[in-house]
Scaffold this motif. Structure first.
Motif, PDB file in Angstrom:
ATOM      1  N   GLY A 170      -8.481  12.898  -5.608  1.00 46.04           N
ATOM      2  CA  GLY A 170      -9.409  11.770  -5.699  1.00 46.04           C
ATOM      3  C   GLY A 170      -8.791  10.436  -5.331  1.00 46.04           C
ATOM      4  N   ILE A 171      -7.700  10.467  -4.523  1.00 43.58           N
ATOM      5  CA  ILE A 171      -7.018   9.248  -4.126  1.00 43.58           C
ATOM      6  C   ILE A 171      -7.101   9.077  -2.612  1.00 43.58           C
ATOM      7  N   GLU A 172      -7.393   7.860  -2.181  1.00 48.21           N
ATOM      8  CA  GLU A 172      -7.420   7.557  -0.755  1.00 48.21           C
ATOM      9  C   GLU A 172      -6.029   7.084  -0.330  1.00 48.21           C
ATOM     10  N   ALA A 173      -5.439   7.797   0.605  1.00 45.96           N
ATOM     11  CA  ALA A 173      -4.107   7.432   1.104  1.00 45.96           C
ATOM     12  C   ALA A 173      -4.151   7.391   2.623  1.00 45.96           C
ATOM     13  N   ALA A 174      -3.960   6.214   3.187  1.00 46.67           N
ATOM     14  CA  ALA A 174      -3.975   6.057   4.642  1.00 46.67           C
ATOM     15  C   ALA A 174      -2.804   6.824   5.259  1.00 46.67           C
ATOM     16  N   PRO A 175      -2.929   7.270   6.508  1.00 44.62           N
ATOM     17  CA  PRO A 175      -1.833   7.989   7.154  1.00 44.62           C
ATOM     18  C   PRO A 175      -0.505   7.239   7.094  1.00 44.62           C
ATOM     19  N   ALA A 176      -0.551   5.907   7.233  1.00 44.32           N
ATOM     20  CA  ALA A 176       0.692   5.125   7.172  1.00 44.32           C
ATOM     21  C   ALA A 176       1.340   5.223   5.799  1.00 44.32           C
ATOM     22  N   HIS A 204      -4.972   6.657 -11.199  1.00 48.23           N
ATOM     23  CA  HIS A 204      -6.157   6.891 -12.037  1.00 48.23           C
ATOM     24  C   HIS A 204      -6.020   6.181 -13.381  1.00 48.23           C
ATOM     25  N   SER A 205      -4.789   6.119 -13.904  1.00 47.28           N
ATOM     26  CA  SER A 205      -4.589   5.442 -15.194  1.00 47.28           C
ATOM     27  C   SER A 205      -4.847   3.948 -15.085  1.00 47.28           C
ATOM     28  N   LYS A 206      -4.763   3.418 -13.848  1.00 46.35           N
ATOM     29  CA  LYS A 206      -5.032   1.993 -13.608  1.00 46.35           C
ATOM     30  C   LYS A 206      -6.431   1.768 -13.050  1.00 46.35           C
ATOM     31  N   ASN A 207      -7.258   2.833 -13.086  1.00 49.11           N
ATOM     32  CA  ASN A 207      -8.628   2.762 -12.557  1.00 49.11           C
ATOM     33  C   ASN A 207      -8.640   2.352 -11.082  1.00 49.11           C
ATOM     34  N   ARG A 208      -7.684   2.901 -10.335  1.00 54.82           N
ATOM     35  CA  ARG A 208      -7.607   2.641  -8.906  1.00 54.82           C
ATOM     36  C   ARG A 208      -7.711   3.965  -8.155  1.00 54.82           C
ATOM     37  N   THR A 209      -8.188   3.898  -6.914  1.00 51.89           N
ATOM     38  CA  THR A 209      -8.319   5.121  -6.118  1.00 51.89           C
ATOM     39  C   THR A 209      -7.698   4.975  -4.729  1.00 51.89           C
ATOM     40  N   ARG A 210      -6.939   3.908  -4.507  1.00 51.83           N
ATOM     41  CA  ARG A 210      -6.326   3.691  -3.190  1.00 51.83           C
ATOM     42  C   ARG A 210      -4.826   3.465  -3.359  1.00 51.83           C
ATOM     43  N   LEU A 211      -4.038   4.187  -2.587  1.00 54.25           N
ATOM     44  CA  LEU A 211      -2.589   4.068  -2.633  1.00 54.25           C
ATOM     45  C   LEU A 211      -2.130   2.877  -1.800  1.00 54.25           C
TER      46      LEU A 211
END
Length: 345
Positions: A170-176, A204-211
């Motif tokens: 459930g995390i968005e991680a760009a190719p870079a 997720h513990s920080k309520n974030r979904t983008r790396l």
């Protein structure tokens, strides 16, 4: 003789597995997952696992145990699975078990209700020059089993895999960002899996979904090549007792002498190049770019441990002599490395 890829084996899981499969190649993580998938294919009912999923240790391979497992019939199923994982053909050769192993493979062909998965550790069998000239050992195994080559993943494949792992979490991680994580943590898939899960949990513990890039530096553990780095550090500072302890741990892990010397020589060569570039006035960041995009953290680490250039050249020459000794050795291939350590003055 048939050699298929990991992707080919995955496709075969869509139907019922049959016969014997021999897993080899660099990616132990993918082998482990493929064994798990085979288990689900052949023995999906956990209540019957005791009867229909027989596990044999490859690191302490016992031909008698393998032969004894062959004739037992599956319980309430058409097939049973026999798993042999962690096999190393070099160890079989040293223990004079190679011919017994091949005899077991021949016997196994007589029992068509078995699905057999044999998985060797990375570099656990001499491969020859694939695909045109496989080794004699692979040819012999190929007479009885389908060979499955788990080749080392390319950086692009690793990046896609890391991205898919993040997406599953459930995390968005760009190719870079995936490429940055690989550069920072290394290419070991077991490590990358753990670091991906750790970062996902943190976000997720920080309520974030983008790396973001800062997350990698803050949360992940840099790949310092601990054993190799610690060994190099002990050698450069002439700490013979520490170097012997590290070598003993490498022996316990069954890291091959030629691999130890190859990695330590590469480390010294990197140290020498970094020392010379630093002497020319380049910053750690610029040195990293010159060294094929080596992470700045690693540059600083190696620079801090690097002795004068002449001393590094001397150590590289000692490694070359030890490597020649390893290749000539017929008894204890680690002895030339021990002699190298004891020769330090």
């Amino acid at each position: 003789m048939e050699i298929i890829t990991e992707a080919d084996f995955r496709r075969s899981l869509k139907s019922e597995l049959r016969g014997m499969y021999f897993f080899f190649g660099a990616e132990d993580y993918l082998k482990k997952n493929a064994v798990r998938a085979a288990r689900q294919n052949v023995c999906p009912d956990p209540s019957l696992e005791f009867f229909n999923d027989i596990k044999i240790s490859g690191s302490e391979f016992d031909p008698a145990a393998f032969l004894a497992a062959l004739p037992t019939l599956p319980v309430m199923a058409d097939k049973k699975l026999i798993e042999i994982t962690g096999l190393d053909m070099a160890i079989l050769k040293r223990e004079y078990k190679t011919e017994a192993f091949f005899a077991c493979l021949a016997e196994a062909k007589e029992y068509d209700f078995n699905v057999i998965i044999i998985s060797v550790v990375a570099e656990g069998i001499e491969e020859g020059r694939l695909p045109k000239s496989p080794s004699a050992a692979l040819k012999t195994v190929g007479e009885y089993a389908t060979l499955v080559n788990f080749e080392r993943s390319t950086p692009e494949q690793l990046s896609r895999w890391v991205g898919a792992h993040f997406a599953h979490n459930g995390i968005e991680a760009a190719p870079a960002m995936c490429a940055e994580l690989i550069e920072f943590c290394g290419k070991d898939m077991f490590v990358l899996s753990n670091e991906t899960d750790k970062l996902s949990w943190f976000l997720h513990s920080k309520n974030r979904t983008r790396l973001e890039r800062a997350d990698i530096g803050d949360i992940s553990i840099a790949d310092t090549g601990y054993d190799t780095y610690a060994f190099a550090n002990a050698l450069t500072s002439r700490r013979r007792a520490d170097a012997l302890l590290i070598l003993a741990e490498m022996k316990r892990k069954r890291i091959r002498p030629e691999m130890i010397l190859g990695e330590i020589s590469a480390t010294f060569c990197n140290m020498l190049m970094i020392r010379l570039l630093a002497a020319d006035g380049l910053s750690p960041k610029d040195i990293g770019q010159k060294m094929g995009k080596m992470h700045e953290y690693k540059v600083k680490l190696l620079l801090a441990a690097a002795p004068p250039a002449d001393r590094i050249r001397e150590l590289i020459e000692l490694c070359e002599r030890a490597d020649a000794g390893v290749k000539r050795s017929v008894v204890d291939a680690y002895m030339p490395i021990e002699q190298l350590i004891c020769s330090l003055t």
